[in-house]
Design a protein around this motif. Structure first.
Motif, PDB file in Angstrom:
ATOM      1  N   PRO A  55      55.945  45.695  24.659  1.00 27.50           N
ATOM      2  CA  PRO A  55      56.178  45.682  26.107  1.00 27.50           C
ATOM      3  C   PRO A  55      55.979  44.274  26.672  1.00 27.50           C
ATOM      4  N   ASP A  56      56.657  43.978  27.773  1.00 32.37           N
ATOM      5  CA  ASP A  56      56.558  42.650  28.383  1.00 32.37           C
ATOM      6  C   ASP A  56      55.133  42.302  28.790  1.00 32.37           C
ATOM      7  N   ASP A  57      54.343  43.307  29.186  1.00 31.97           N
ATOM      8  CA  ASP A  57      52.981  43.001  29.630  1.00 31.97           C
ATOM      9  C   ASP A  57      52.105  42.502  28.485  1.00 31.97           C
ATOM     10  N   ARG A 113      51.975  55.362  33.131  1.00 28.78           N
ATOM     11  CA  ARG A 113      53.310  55.656  32.595  1.00 28.78           C
ATOM     12  C   ARG A 113      53.485  57.155  32.348  1.00 28.78           C
ATOM     13  N   THR A 160      60.475  55.699  32.776  1.00 31.46           N
ATOM     14  CA  THR A 160      60.262  54.301  32.436  1.00 31.46           C
ATOM     15  C   THR A 160      59.986  53.478  33.686  1.00 31.46           C
ATOM     16  N   GLU A 191      58.989  46.915  33.827  1.00 32.50           N
ATOM     17  CA  GLU A 191      57.868  45.996  33.665  1.00 32.50           C
ATOM     18  C   GLU A 191      58.159  44.608  34.237  1.00 32.50           C
TER      19      GLU A 191
END
Length: 157
Positions: A22-24, A61, A67, A70
């Motif tokens: 995930p981008d985070d 989430r 979804t 992010e």
């Protein structure tokens, strides 16, 4: 600079292994670099905070049921808020200094954003269970507002 290294690491992992993080995760990697500059106790605290943020995001989430973008600014603000919220929680002096709340504001937030308020409550119960620390009601207000923004952004997709 640390965040750019995190982005590079996420991209490299995808390229080398085919695993899309995930981008985070780029932000969590960046936090590791920043926290390493502050010594062992800071690193232990940062590790705990990173785990709590990751778990809180899983709760969020799951509750949203779809979804979450992010890259959305509201999601990014939520991440920043969670980081500083947990920093304040671990800072005993700061945590107790924030005990004063505006009861009218709390009631307004609870009535105006019931889904976000309930979700904030789930996150807070989890965090209190894991940290054995009581979260001040003003933190509940702030978390609810951030969660409401994420919910609104997500539902608008």
């Amino acid at each position: 600079m640390e965040y750019q290294i995190g982005e590079w690491a996420v991209a490299t992992i995808l390229e080398q292994t085919g695993v899309a993080l995930p981008d985070d995760e780029a932000g969590f990697i960046a936090l590791k670099f920043v926290d390493k500059q502050n010594g062992y106790l800071a690193n232990e605290r940062a590790s705990q905070i990173t785990t709590l943020i990751s778990d809180a995001l899983t709760i969020i989430r799951y509750a949203v049921g779809q979804t979450i973008d992010e890259n959305d600014i509201n999601y990014q603000r939520l991440l920043v808020h969670l980081r500083f919220f947990l920093d304040r929680l671990y800072d005993e002096e700061n945590r107790m200094g924030n005990a004063n709340i505006d009861a009218v504001m709390l009631q307004h937030v609870q009535r105006s954003y019931p889904k976000a308020y309930d979700l904030a409550d789930k996150v807070i119960v989890y965090i209190e269970d894991k940290t054995h620390k009581q979260v001040a009601e003003n933190e509940r207000i702030y978390l609810t507002v951030h969660l409401n923004r994420v919910l609104q952004s997500t539902l608008a997709q």
